[in-house]
Design a protein around this motif. Structure first.
Motif, PDB file in Angstrom:
ATOM      1  N   LYS A  64       0.842  -1.203   0.000  1.00 42.93           N
ATOM      2  CA  LYS A  64       0.000   0.000   0.000  1.00 42.93           C
ATOM      3  C   LYS A  64       0.877   1.252   0.000  1.00 42.93           C
ATOM      4  CE  LYS A  64      -3.731  -2.266   2.571  1.00 42.93           C
ATOM      5  NZ  LYS A  64      -4.590  -2.238   3.797  1.00 42.93           N
ATOM      6  N   ASP A  65       0.311   2.333  -0.436  1.00 40.73           N
ATOM      7  CA  ASP A  65       1.066   3.592  -0.488  1.00 40.73           C
ATOM      8  C   ASP A  65       1.458   4.051   0.911  1.00 40.73           C
ATOM      9  OD1 ASP A  65       0.725   3.519  -3.184  1.00 40.73           O
ATOM     10  OD2 ASP A  65      -0.858   5.058  -3.269  1.00 40.73           O
ATOM     11  N   SER A  66       0.593   3.854   1.874  1.00 39.66           N
ATOM     12  CA  SER A  66       0.916   4.266   3.243  1.00 39.66           C
ATOM     13  C   SER A  66       2.087   3.454   3.795  1.00 39.66           C
ATOM     14  CB  SER A  66      -0.309   4.119   4.147  1.00 39.66           C
ATOM     15  OG  SER A  66      -0.762   2.761   4.141  1.00 39.66           O
ATOM     16  N   GLU A  67       2.094   2.168   3.507  1.00 38.68           N
ATOM     17  CA  GLU A  67       3.195   1.322   3.962  1.00 38.68           C
ATOM     18  C   GLU A  67       4.505   1.742   3.300  1.00 38.68           C
ATOM     19  OE1 GLU A  67       2.040  -2.640   3.075  1.00 38.68           O
ATOM     20  OE2 GLU A  67       0.478  -2.744   4.629  1.00 38.68           O
ATOM     21  N   LEU A  68       4.460   2.039   2.004  1.00 39.71           N
ATOM     22  CA  LEU A  68       5.666   2.482   1.306  1.00 39.71           C
ATOM     23  C   LEU A  68       6.159   3.803   1.870  1.00 39.71           C
ATOM     24  CD1 LEU A  68       7.707   2.172  -0.979  1.00 39.71           C
ATOM     25  CD2 LEU A  68       6.040   3.234  -2.520  1.00 39.71           C
ATOM     26  N   THR A  69       5.229   4.707   2.221  1.00 40.65           N
ATOM     27  CA  THR A  69       5.620   6.007   2.781  1.00 40.65           C
ATOM     28  C   THR A  69       6.335   5.820   4.112  1.00 40.65           C
ATOM     29  OG1 THR A  69       3.735   7.084   1.695  1.00 40.65           O
ATOM     30  CG2 THR A  69       4.737   8.222   3.576  1.00 40.65           C
ATOM     31  N   VAL A  70       5.797   4.955   4.950  1.00 45.07           N
ATOM     32  CA  VAL A  70       6.399   4.721   6.261  1.00 45.07           C
ATOM     33  C   VAL A  70       7.801   4.128   6.115  1.00 45.07           C
ATOM     34  CG1 VAL A  70       6.204   3.384   8.383  1.00 45.07           C
ATOM     35  CG2 VAL A  70       4.186   4.495   7.436  1.00 45.07           C
ATOM     36  N   GLN A  71       7.979   3.175   5.223  1.00 44.89           N
ATOM     37  CA  GLN A  71       9.296   2.531   5.039  1.00 44.89           C
ATOM     38  C   GLN A  71      10.327   3.531   4.547  1.00 44.89           C
ATOM     39  OE1 GLN A  71       9.158  -1.093   2.734  1.00 44.89           O
ATOM     40  NE2 GLN A  71       7.305  -1.831   3.794  1.00 44.89           N
ATOM     41  N   LEU A  72       9.957   4.363   3.592  1.00 46.10           N
ATOM     42  CA  LEU A  72      10.911   5.331   3.045  1.00 46.10           C
ATOM     43  C   LEU A  72      11.302   6.371   4.094  1.00 46.10           C
ATOM     44  CD1 LEU A  72       9.416   5.861  -0.540  1.00 46.10           C
ATOM     45  CD2 LEU A  72      11.437   4.528   0.090  1.00 46.10           C
ATOM     46  N   LEU A  73      10.335   6.878   4.843  1.00 46.40           N
ATOM     47  CA  LEU A  73      10.640   7.925   5.835  1.00 46.40           C
ATOM     48  C   LEU A  73      11.402   7.354   7.027  1.00 46.40           C
ATOM     49  CD1 LEU A  73       7.281   9.944   5.748  1.00 46.40           C
ATOM     50  CD2 LEU A  73       9.459  10.510   4.662  1.00 46.40           C
ATOM     51  N   GLN A  74      11.109   6.132   7.436  1.00 49.91           N
ATOM     52  CA  GLN A  74      11.837   5.539   8.559  1.00 49.91           C
ATOM     53  C   GLN A  74      13.299   5.307   8.228  1.00 49.91           C
ATOM     54  OE1 GLN A  74       9.637   2.040   9.645  1.00 49.91           O
ATOM     55  NE2 GLN A  74       8.202   3.168  10.980  1.00 49.91           N
ATOM     56  N   HIS A  75      13.627   5.005   6.974  1.00 48.81           N
ATOM     57  CA  HIS A  75      15.024   4.813   6.573  1.00 48.81           C
ATOM     58  C   HIS A  75      15.736   6.136   6.302  1.00 48.81           C
ATOM     59  CE1 HIS A  75      13.589   0.691   5.888  1.00 48.81           C
ATOM     60  NE2 HIS A  75      14.860   0.327   6.031  1.00 48.81           N
ATOM     61  N   SER A  76      14.974   7.230   6.251  1.00 42.75           N
ATOM     62  CA  SER A  76      15.587   8.538   5.951  1.00 42.75           C
ATOM     63  C   SER A  76      15.740   9.408   7.198  1.00 42.75           C
ATOM     64  CB  SER A  76      14.733   9.298   4.921  1.00 42.75           C
ATOM     65  OG  SER A  76      14.614   8.533   3.730  1.00 42.75           O
ATOM     66  N   PHE A  77      14.887   9.239   8.203  1.00 38.89           N
ATOM     67  CA  PHE A  77      14.928  10.059   9.418  1.00 38.89           C
ATOM     68  C   PHE A  77      15.013   9.127  10.637  1.00 38.89           C
ATOM     69  CE2 PHE A  77      12.650  12.492   6.227  1.00 38.89           C
ATOM     70  CZ  PHE A  77      13.258  13.730   6.297  1.00 38.89           C
ATOM     71  N   ARG A  78      15.470   9.751  11.735  1.00 41.93           N
ATOM     72  CA  ARG A  78      15.547   9.008  12.983  1.00 41.93           C
ATOM     73  C   ARG A  78      14.242   9.209  13.760  1.00 41.93           C
ATOM     74  NH1 ARG A  78      21.588  10.397  15.397  1.00 41.93           N
ATOM     75  NH2 ARG A  78      22.772   9.418  13.695  1.00 41.93           N
ATOM     76  N   SER A  79      13.563   8.127  14.044  1.00 41.56           N
ATOM     77  CA  SER A  79      12.302   8.131  14.805  1.00 41.56           C
ATOM     78  C   SER A  79      11.340   9.206  14.311  1.00 41.56           C
ATOM     79  CB  SER A  79      12.574   8.334  16.298  1.00 41.56           C
ATOM     80  OG  SER A  79      13.438   7.338  16.776  1.00 41.56           O
ATOM     81  N   PRO A  80      10.966   9.126  13.044  1.00 40.35           N
ATOM     82  CA  PRO A  80      10.070  10.172  12.529  1.00 40.35           C
ATOM     83  C   PRO A  80       8.640  10.003  13.030  1.00 40.35           C
ATOM     84  CG  PRO A  80      10.441   8.510  10.870  1.00 40.35           C
ATOM     85  CD  PRO A  80      11.285   8.113  12.044  1.00 40.35           C
ATOM     86  N   LEU A  81       7.959  11.180  13.261  1.00 39.16           N
ATOM     87  CA  LEU A  81       6.526  11.198  13.600  1.00 39.16           C
ATOM     88  C   LEU A  81       5.770  11.459  12.315  1.00 39.16           C
ATOM     89  CD1 LEU A  81       6.610  13.237  16.932  1.00 39.16           C
ATOM     90  CD2 LEU A  81       6.446  10.753  16.634  1.00 39.16           C
ATOM     91  N   ILE A  82       5.238  10.384  11.736  1.00 40.39           N
ATOM     92  CA  ILE A  82       4.623  10.460  10.417  1.00 40.39           C
ATOM     93  C   ILE A  82       3.145  10.753  10.572  1.00 40.39           C
ATOM     94  CG2 ILE A  82       4.176   9.185   8.291  1.00 40.39           C
ATOM     95  CD1 ILE A  82       6.632   7.482   8.955  1.00 40.39           C
TER      96      ILE A  82
END
Length: 474
Positions: A64-82
């Motif tokens: 899903k797009d939401s799952e892809l968004t979470v994976q990309l942001l988690q690998h780019s930032f430290r403990s992001p609040l999405i």
């Protein structure tokens, strides 16, 4: 860079890096299924840009797009609040404003599973100037991601196909193998097909040994064994002669003593060799051209025992031979005093003049003897070569042979005498001749007197007799 990668693939990885450096932040790697797009993308994210924040996402139909968004942001930032209500690009800008992420490298494997909204968000992030973001997407066909640079992944060449297989297979068929060549040509440089090579299935099945082949080998082995046994049986006699026997019987004399011929002692006074074997009609029927003994005399006559030395015994025998036949055939002295008297008479008769008279008599043959010998020779030579004879006596003294014939003429028919030479010594042979077959000779041998059988007479072919007569005439 990964340890196992082909030169053409390594060059493509370097080309992708160069395009990112030129400012092309969104690149789409195009290639048919099985050409190694995912392997190349993994090689790129592993070896290039070690200082970047990296994210590798393998897309599927359930992503899903939401799952892809979470994976990309988690690998780019430290403990992001999405924020789930915001898009990928808005979340990225908001998080970057709160805490800088640094340059990012995203690799998405499977462009056909991306939605149009996600493709738009990726395009926005590739164009934004807040932070450097490199995006690499793999796809099976071009123009699946608009505004992206399409780089095509070509199939492997024939040489690279062999090189790839050598990386993963320790043993490969030779290049001239027709099955292997056909496999390479039909794979069309697709690594997935090349790595699916199964040597056990590609080789021609070797037929196992059939039951008929095993039975044939067993039959061959049995035939060889039987042949060896037959050879050993046929040549049993020859093989036994090669091994000398440890306990050989001592040789015995083959000449009948002259005293026995003239004195006329009965067979009870003679010790016969193996008498029980000789008595049977079937024993000693083997044909042998060698010298055979007639009788074995173990005990010398008593008259000879009284004479002391060897010269005296010889002289006594010679003196006895010179006496008339009637006198020699007299009665045997039975008591010891008579034997002593006769021994003294023999001693007195042995003098030099008597020996001189005896010598010419022993060497000179009368005309009657010569005519008789020639008649015997002609009679034997005239017989057919297929005839058989029985040899009864073999001596060096013709007087003994003549006395033997005179004594046994009435008992044995067809007696013949002939001479032969052996080692420059004249021998006189007495035979019973005139047998046309070997069986008739065997029957005649069985009817011989017991004292003659004690001498072990044997059969002789007529050709051998003629050969010996020829030796005598030389």
């Amino acid at each position: 860079m990964q340890s196992q990668i082909l030169p053409s693939r390594a060059a493509l990885v370097n080309r992708i890096e160069l395009q990112f450096e030129y400012g092309q932040n969104l690149i789409c790697l195009i290639g048919a299924s099985g050409l190694g797009k995912s392997y190349l993308a993994e090689s790129f994210i592993t070896d290039k840009y070690p200082e970047f924040n990296k994210a590798f996402v393998k897309l599927s139909a359930h992503t899903k797009d939401s799952e892809l968004t979470v994976q990309l942001l988690q690998h780019s930032f430290r403990s992001p609040l999405i924020d789930q209500t915001l898009s990928l690009s808005d979340n990225f800008i908001t998080l970057h404003s709160e805490s800088s992420s640094g340059p990012c490298l995203w690799v998405l494997d499977g462009a056909r599973h991306l939605s149009d909204e996600m493709i738009v968000e990726l395009q926005k992030l590739a164009k934004q100037t807040v932070e450097k973001v490199y995006i690499l997407i793999t796809a099976q066909s071009p123009m699946m991601v608009p505004q992206a640079l399409d780089l095509h992944l070509e199939p492997l060449s024939l040489s690279e196909s062999k090189a790839l297989m050598k990386m993963f297979f320790s043993q490969l068929p030779v290049d001239e193998d027709p099955i292997f060549q056909a496999f390479l040509s039909e794979s069309h440089g697709n690594p997935a097909v090349l790595l699916d090579w199964r040597p056990a299935e590609q080789q021609l099945a070797q037929p196992g040994p059939s039951k008929y082949t095993k039975a044939q080998w067993h039959l061959t082995l049995l035939t060889v064994l039987l042949a060896l046994l037959m050879i050993a049986f046929v040549y049993k006699k020859e093989l036994s002669e090669l091994v000398p026997e440890k306990n050989e019987q001592p040789a015995v004399d083959t000449v009948l003593p002259s005293e026995q011929v003239f004195i006329g002692k009965t067979v009870d006074d003679v010790v016969m060799l193996n008498a029980e074997k000789v008595a049977s009609t079937g024993a000693q029927d083997v044909i042998n051209d060698e010298e055979q003994l007639l009788v074995v005399v173990n005990d010398k006559p008593d008259s000879v025992k009284k004479v002391g030395s060897e010269p005296r015994r010889v002289a006594a025998v010679l003196a006895a031979l010179t006496e008339p036949r009637d006198e020699l055939s007299g009665e045997v002295i039975e008591d010891n005093s008579a034997e002593d008297t006769r021994a003294e008479a023999v001693h007195k008769s042995i003098d030099q003049p008597l020996l001189k008279d005896v010598q010419p008599k022993r060497k000179v043959m009368s005309s009657t003897d010569i005519n008789s010998l020639e008649h015997s020779h002609l009679s034997l030579l005239a017989q057919a070569d297929t005839n058989w004879a029985i040899q009864l006596l073999a001596v060096k003294d013709k007087v003994i042979a003549d006395a033997f014939i005179t004594k046994n003429t009435q008992r044995i028919l067809h007696l013949e005498i002939y001479g032969t030479r052996r080692s420059e010594v004249i021998w006189w042979i007495v035979v019973q001749s005139g047998f046309t077959t070997l069986d008739s000779a065997k029957q005649a041998k069985a009817q011989l007197p017991t004292d003659i059988l004690a001498g072990q007479p044997f059969f002789k072919k007529q050709t051998k007799i003629k050969q010996e007569i020829t030796e005598f005439a030389r």
